[in-house]
Design a protein around this motif. Structure first.
Motif, PDB file in Angstrom:
ATOM      1  N   LEU A  84       1.389  22.981 -65.310  1.00 33.99           N
ATOM      2  CA  LEU A  84       2.169  23.157 -66.540  1.00 33.99           C
ATOM      3  C   LEU A  84       1.900  24.523 -67.174  1.00 33.99           C
ATOM      4  O   LEU A  84       2.818  25.175 -67.679  1.00 33.99           O
ATOM      5  CB  LEU A  84       1.845  22.036 -67.529  1.00 33.99           C
ATOM      6  N   PHE A  85       0.649  24.949 -67.164  1.00 37.10           N
ATOM      7  CA  PHE A  85       0.330  26.280 -67.684  1.00 37.10           C
ATOM      8  C   PHE A  85       1.040  27.354 -66.868  1.00 37.10           C
ATOM      9  O   PHE A  85       1.562  28.337 -67.423  1.00 37.10           O
ATOM     10  CB  PHE A  85      -1.177  26.519 -67.659  1.00 37.10           C
ATOM     11  N   LEU A  86       1.063  27.197 -65.560  1.00 39.02           N
ATOM     12  CA  LEU A  86       1.728  28.168 -64.700  1.00 39.02           C
ATOM     13  C   LEU A  86       3.225  28.209 -64.988  1.00 39.02           C
ATOM     14  O   LEU A  86       3.830  29.285 -65.058  1.00 39.02           O
ATOM     15  CB  LEU A  86       1.465  27.829 -63.229  1.00 39.02           C
ATOM     16  N   LEU A  87       3.841  27.026 -65.169  1.00 39.05           N
ATOM     17  CA  LEU A  87       5.263  26.971 -65.489  1.00 39.05           C
ATOM     18  C   LEU A  87       5.567  27.653 -66.818  1.00 39.05           C
ATOM     19  O   LEU A  87       6.566  28.367 -66.956  1.00 39.05           O
ATOM     20  CB  LEU A  87       5.725  25.513 -65.548  1.00 39.05           C
ATOM     21  N   ASN A  88       4.707  27.417 -67.799  1.00 36.21           N
ATOM     22  CA  ASN A  88       4.915  28.005 -69.113  1.00 36.21           C
ATOM     23  C   ASN A  88       4.891  29.528 -69.058  1.00 36.21           C
ATOM     24  O   ASN A  88       5.677  30.198 -69.727  1.00 36.21           O
ATOM     25  CB  ASN A  88       3.858  27.487 -70.084  1.00 36.21           C
ATOM     26  N   ALA A 181       4.745  23.029 -76.457  1.00 33.69           N
ATOM     27  CA  ALA A 181       4.192  23.013 -75.104  1.00 33.69           C
ATOM     28  C   ALA A 181       2.779  23.569 -75.072  1.00 33.69           C
ATOM     29  O   ALA A 181       1.881  23.001 -74.432  1.00 33.69           O
ATOM     30  CB  ALA A 181       5.101  23.805 -74.160  1.00 33.69           C
ATOM     31  N   ASP A 182       2.549  24.688 -75.762  1.00 38.63           N
ATOM     32  CA  ASP A 182       1.231  25.326 -75.754  1.00 38.63           C
ATOM     33  C   ASP A 182       0.153  24.399 -76.326  1.00 38.63           C
ATOM     34  O   ASP A 182      -0.905  24.197 -75.713  1.00 38.63           O
ATOM     35  CB  ASP A 182       1.266  26.624 -76.559  1.00 38.63           C
ATOM     36  N   PHE A 207      -4.274  30.220 -64.908  1.00 40.52           N
ATOM     37  CA  PHE A 207      -3.017  29.845 -64.265  1.00 40.52           C
ATOM     38  C   PHE A 207      -1.819  30.328 -65.084  1.00 40.52           C
ATOM     39  O   PHE A 207      -0.782  30.677 -64.518  1.00 40.52           O
ATOM     40  CB  PHE A 207      -2.956  28.325 -64.073  1.00 40.52           C
ATOM     41  N   TRP A 208      -1.957  30.333 -66.429  1.00 38.31           N
ATOM     42  CA  TRP A 208      -0.872  30.856 -67.252  1.00 38.31           C
ATOM     43  C   TRP A 208      -0.653  32.335 -66.952  1.00 38.31           C
ATOM     44  O   TRP A 208       0.490  32.803 -66.858  1.00 38.31           O
ATOM     45  CB  TRP A 208      -1.207  30.667 -68.737  1.00 38.31           C
TER      46      TRP A 208
END
Length: 302
Positions: A84-88, A181-182, A207-208
């Motif tokens: 999810l962090f990567l997607l964000n 989201a964050d 990952f973000w």
């Protein structure tokens, strides 16, 4: 009332927990193979039985320490949160290289473009007031997943905005969902970290950053080949929503448990600390302005 070392230790987060875990790990390797004289008890972990590490001796410890492997569902939750962090990071950063084309298609002036980007943080500040209440009601996992999905929809809307006002409105709503989201991702990540028993929160933010590099690279490639904005939006939306659906079953179930501490009523900020807080806020504001100008406003000169 003074807190014990254990009470202070369990409240450490981020880099502080990394430092604590590193120090504890080094100390465990420096301990002798034979127990010293005194009130020490031998702790035989699963690792020592297999011969990978020697016996460790700690004062008053009778249970396995951080060498215990977390359950499978906790490990899966860790990588789900990391995804999810990567997607964000990837979603928004892939849109930034297309800002010059959006500005050209909508015939935006530099003033309007700057103001449209500036309304984003205002939306984030407004939405952040209700984030904690929403997480308490439905849980951080649901908020994070729903906000990510809605963020993809708004990301598509911004890329295909038909008029300037729609572009500004899309940026405003995109920033609102980004705050949800964050905060939800970080809250769920801390929940996973608690079950892990050691610091893993920094890996989520790594990952973000990786997602930002990947998304920016994809956006730059699409801009270089003059890929139409609708195709850009469709490709990225398909990838982001697919990953969102894949990681959904692996998030932790149930509501988040709050840590309630006893306080003597209303607490006032000491005067000597107030100026430090104001200074820290100003540093964060100036840092955000530098980041924003570098990633958005500089593109109008390309």
């Amino acid at each position: 009332k003074q807190k014990t070392a254990y009470e202070i230790g369990v409240r450490l987060v981020g880099s502080e927990m990394c430092i604590r875990d590193s120090v504890n790990s080094v100390r465990s390797w420096l301990r002798p193979l034979h127990p010293p004289r005194g009130k020490y008890s031998a702790v035989k972990t699963s690792a020592s039985r297999s011969g990978r590490r020697p016996l460790r001796y700690r004062r008053g410890v009778t249970t396995p320490t951080s060498l215990t492997v977390p359950p499978v569902h906790v490990r899966r939750a860790r990588w789900a949160v990391a995804a999810l962090f990567l997607l964000n990071g990837a979603g928004v950063s892939s849109m930034v290289p297309r800002f010059p084309l959006i500005k050209e298609n909508l015939e935006l002036t530099n003033t309007f473009f700057g103001l449209a980007i500036a309304v984003g943080p205002i939306g984030g500040l407004i939405a952040g007031l209700w984030t904690a209440r929403l997480i308490r009601r439905v849980g951080s996992a649901r908020v994070a997943l729903a906000a990510q999905a809605l963020q993809v929809v708004l990301f598509t809307f911004v890329l295909n905005a038909p008029v300037p006002i729609a572009f500004a409105l899309g940026i405003f709503l995109l920033s609102c969902t980004d705050v949800y989201a964050d905060i939800a991702m970080n809250a769920h990540g801390l929940r996973v970290q608690t079950l892990y028993g050691r610091s893993i929160n920094n890996t989520f933010h790594a990952f973000w950053s990786v997602g930002g590099v990947i998304g920016g690279s994809i956006g730059a490639i699409f801009a270089g080949i003059n890929l139409p904005l609708p195709w850009h939006a469709a490709i990225m939306a398909t990838i982001l929503l697919s990953v969102n659906v894949i990681v959904r079953p692996h998030m932790l179930k149930g509501h988040d448990h709050e840590v309630v501490e006893e306080t003597p009523g209303k607490v006032r900020i000491p005067r000597n600390m107030l100026w430090h807080i104001v200074a820290l806020g100003l540093v964060a504001a100036f840092a955000a302005s530098i980041e924003d100008s570098g990633s958005t406003l500089s593109l109008i000169h390309i």
